[in-house]
Design a protein around this motif. Structure first.
Motif, PDB file in Angstrom:
ATOM      1  N   THR A   1      30.651  53.519  48.679  1.00 54.91           N
ATOM      2  CA  THR A   1      31.152  53.886  49.517  1.00 54.91           C
ATOM      3  C   THR A   1      31.149  55.098  48.474  1.00 54.91           C
ATOM      4  OG1 THR A   1      32.158  52.967  51.400  1.00 54.91           O
ATOM      5  CG2 THR A   1      32.845  54.912  50.806  1.00 54.91           C
ATOM      6  N   VAL A   2      32.199  54.428  47.149  1.00 55.12           N
ATOM      7  CA  VAL A   2      32.547  56.105  45.679  1.00 55.12           C
ATOM      8  C   VAL A   2      31.798  56.720  45.392  1.00 55.12           C
ATOM      9  CG1 VAL A   2      33.546  55.844  43.733  1.00 55.12           C
ATOM     10  CG2 VAL A   2      34.886  54.475  45.344  1.00 55.12           C
ATOM     11  N   ASN A   3      30.379  55.621  45.051  1.00 57.12           N
ATOM     12  CA  ASN A   3      29.123  55.998  44.649  1.00 57.12           C
ATOM     13  C   ASN A   3      28.567  57.353  45.531  1.00 57.12           C
ATOM     14  OD1 ASN A   3      29.122  54.373  43.012  1.00 57.12           O
ATOM     15  ND2 ASN A   3      27.069  52.960  43.386  1.00 57.12           N
ATOM     16  N   THR A   4      28.806  57.030  47.350  1.00 57.96           N
ATOM     17  CA  THR A   4      27.952  58.178  47.701  1.00 57.96           C
ATOM     18  C   THR A   4      28.839  59.731  47.831  1.00 57.96           C
ATOM     19  OG1 THR A   4      26.993  56.681  49.545  1.00 57.96           O
ATOM     20  CG2 THR A   4      26.889  58.184  49.846  1.00 57.96           C
TER      21      THR A   4
ATOM     22  N   THR B   1      43.422  54.103  46.131  1.00 58.91           N
ATOM     23  CA  THR B   1      42.976  54.498  44.754  1.00 58.91           C
ATOM     24  C   THR B   1      42.898  53.771  43.829  1.00 58.91           C
ATOM     25  OG1 THR B   1      44.539  56.044  46.087  1.00 58.91           O
ATOM     26  CG2 THR B   1      43.680  56.401  43.438  1.00 58.91           C
ATOM     27  N   LEU B   2      43.888  52.586  43.779  1.00 56.00           N
ATOM     28  CA  LEU B   2      42.923  51.354  42.830  1.00 56.00           C
ATOM     29  C   LEU B   2      42.551  50.292  43.454  1.00 56.00           C
ATOM     30  CD1 LEU B   2      44.490  50.213  40.513  1.00 56.00           C
ATOM     31  CD2 LEU B   2      45.887  48.487  42.574  1.00 56.00           C
ATOM     32  N   ILE B   3      41.124  50.579  44.941  1.00 58.94           N
ATOM     33  CA  ILE B   3      40.687  49.790  44.227  1.00 58.94           C
ATOM     34  C   ILE B   3      39.448  50.590  44.040  1.00 58.94           C
ATOM     35  CG2 ILE B   3      39.232  48.590  46.360  1.00 58.94           C
ATOM     36  CD1 ILE B   3      41.296  48.156  47.664  1.00 58.94           C
ATOM     37  N   SER B   4      39.400  51.988  44.385  1.00 63.69           N
ATOM     38  CA  SER B   4      38.391  52.446  43.583  1.00 63.69           C
ATOM     39  C   SER B   4      38.242  52.827  42.520  1.00 63.69           C
ATOM     40  CB  SER B   4      38.692  53.783  43.869  1.00 63.69           C
ATOM     41  OG  SER B   4      38.758  53.824  46.034  1.00 63.69           O
ATOM     42  N   GLY B   5      39.595  52.666  41.804  1.00 61.76           N
ATOM     43  CA  GLY B   5      39.670  52.679  40.655  1.00 61.76           C
ATOM     44  C   GLY B   5      39.694  51.482  39.537  1.00 61.76           C
ATOM     45  N   MET B   6      39.802  50.413  40.313  1.00 63.45           N
ATOM     46  CA  MET B   6      39.030  49.161  39.824  1.00 63.45           C
ATOM     47  C   MET B   6      37.543  49.026  40.080  1.00 63.45           C
ATOM     48  SD  MET B   6      42.307  46.527  41.340  1.00 63.45           S
ATOM     49  CE  MET B   6      41.358  44.534  41.486  1.00 63.45           C
ATOM     50  N   ARG B   7      36.891  49.333  40.541  1.00 63.73           N
ATOM     51  CA  ARG B   7      35.693  49.309  41.046  1.00 63.73           C
ATOM     52  C   ARG B   7      35.280  50.419  39.292  1.00 63.73           C
ATOM     53  NH1 ARG B   7      34.468  45.928  45.340  1.00 63.73           N
ATOM     54  NH2 ARG B   7      35.152  46.833  47.217  1.00 63.73           N
ATOM     55  N   ILE B   8      35.050  51.135  39.520  1.00 66.21           N
ATOM     56  CA  ILE B   8      34.476  52.130  38.624  1.00 66.21           C
ATOM     57  C   ILE B   8      35.124  51.532  37.453  1.00 66.21           C
ATOM     58  CG2 ILE B   8      34.926  54.602  37.785  1.00 66.21           C
ATOM     59  CD1 ILE B   8      35.726  55.771  40.724  1.00 66.21           C
ATOM     60  N   SER B   9      36.033  51.116  37.221  1.00 69.66           N
ATOM     61  CA  SER B   9      36.436  50.782  36.013  1.00 69.66           C
ATOM     62  C   SER B   9      36.037  49.497  35.227  1.00 69.66           C
ATOM     63  CB  SER B   9      38.537  50.102  35.923  1.00 69.66           C
ATOM     64  OG  SER B   9      39.564  51.327  35.956  1.00 69.66           O
ATOM     65  N   ALA B  10      35.303  48.588  36.338  1.00 73.12           N
ATOM     66  CA  ALA B  10      34.529  47.665  36.160  1.00 73.12           C
ATOM     67  C   ALA B  10      33.056  48.255  36.267  1.00 73.12           C
ATOM     68  CB  ALA B  10      34.148  46.605  37.734  1.00 73.12           C
ATOM     69  N   GLN B  11      32.572  48.763  36.596  1.00 71.07           N
ATOM     70  CA  GLN B  11      30.951  49.965  35.940  1.00 71.07           C
ATOM     71  C   GLN B  11      30.969  50.508  34.177  1.00 71.07           C
ATOM     72  OE1 GLN B  11      31.639  52.638  39.621  1.00 71.07           O
ATOM     73  NE2 GLN B  11      28.866  52.768  39.184  1.00 71.07           N
ATOM     74  N   SER B  12      32.201  50.590  34.210  1.00 67.67           N
ATOM     75  CA  SER B  12      32.502  51.494  33.156  1.00 67.67           C
ATOM     76  C   SER B  12      32.751  50.165  31.564  1.00 67.67           C
ATOM     77  CB  SER B  12      33.607  52.221  33.217  1.00 67.67           C
ATOM     78  OG  SER B  12      33.684  53.079  33.918  1.00 67.67           O
TER      79      SER B  12
END
Length: 198
Positions: free
Chosen positions: A110-113, A167-178
């Motif tokens: 979802t975030v990627n999209t 927002t935290l969940i999205s941030g956690m997912r992006i942080s994992a990508q990083s």
């Protein structure tokens, strides 16, 4: 009378979902989808009409699955509102940590999209907005339940807290990508729970 389909349509959607998730809409070719689903080009288009229609089906499959998983954590009888949210955040940390350990940096479909396609495809944007509203509503209800049972601080609007958690969940997912490891993800989840605790 048309010939019966010789494949499982939902399984084809799941396979397309994994491909779109890993490569994005623009990075996925028809050939990629044929390989993923096991369908030839003619069958693919006869069944799904277009790459865009298949993408929407794949995204719907993803958001339905992830919403169901969220609901499983937020609707547990006998647990406080804070425990339900803590369970959800811990599950996110575990999921992302497991993916990271396996070398999977695909992040959240979802975030990627949102960052690549939603701004130029109104139907996709609407699908994501509808999903967001459902998830925010479920989170807001869990927060309100926590405020009523005394586990979550009462001086915050449940809708605002729902946005914070989302927002935290999205941030956690992006942080994992990083590259954030499981310890970092667990710390983010724990910090959020401590912030919300009454």
């Amino acid at each position: 009378m048309g010939r019966p389909r010789q494949f499982d349509e939902e399984r084809a959607v799941e396979s397309a979902c994994r491909t779109f998730w890993a490569q994005g809409f623009d990075g996925t070719s028809t050939e990629d989808l044929c390989r993923a689903t096991g369908l030839n080009r003619s069958s693919l288009y006869n069944t799904f009409q277009s790459k865009e229609v298949l993408f929407r089906r794949a995204l719907m499959h993803y958001v339905t699955t992830t919403s169901a998983r969220q609901d499983a954590h937020l609707h547990v009888p006998g647990k406080s509102g804070l425990e339900r949210i803590s369970s959800l955040l811990s599950a996110i940390a575990e999921d992302e940590g497991t993916k990271l350990a396996a070398g999977d940096t695909s992040g959240c479909f979802t975030v990627n999209t949102i960052t690549t396609l939603a701004n130029r495809n109104p139907e996709v944007a609407q699908l994501i907005e509808d999903d967001l509203r459902r998830r925010l509503s479920a989170l807001s209800a869990a927060v309100l339940s926590g405020q009523r049972d005394g586990s979550i601080v009462e001086d915050r609007d449940p809708d605002d807290v729902a946005w914070y958690v989302t927002t935290l969940i999205s941030g956690m997912r992006i942080s994992a990508q990083s590259g954030a490891d499981r310890k970092v993800l667990d710390t983010l989840a724990t910090t959020a729970v401590l912030t919300l605790a009454a």
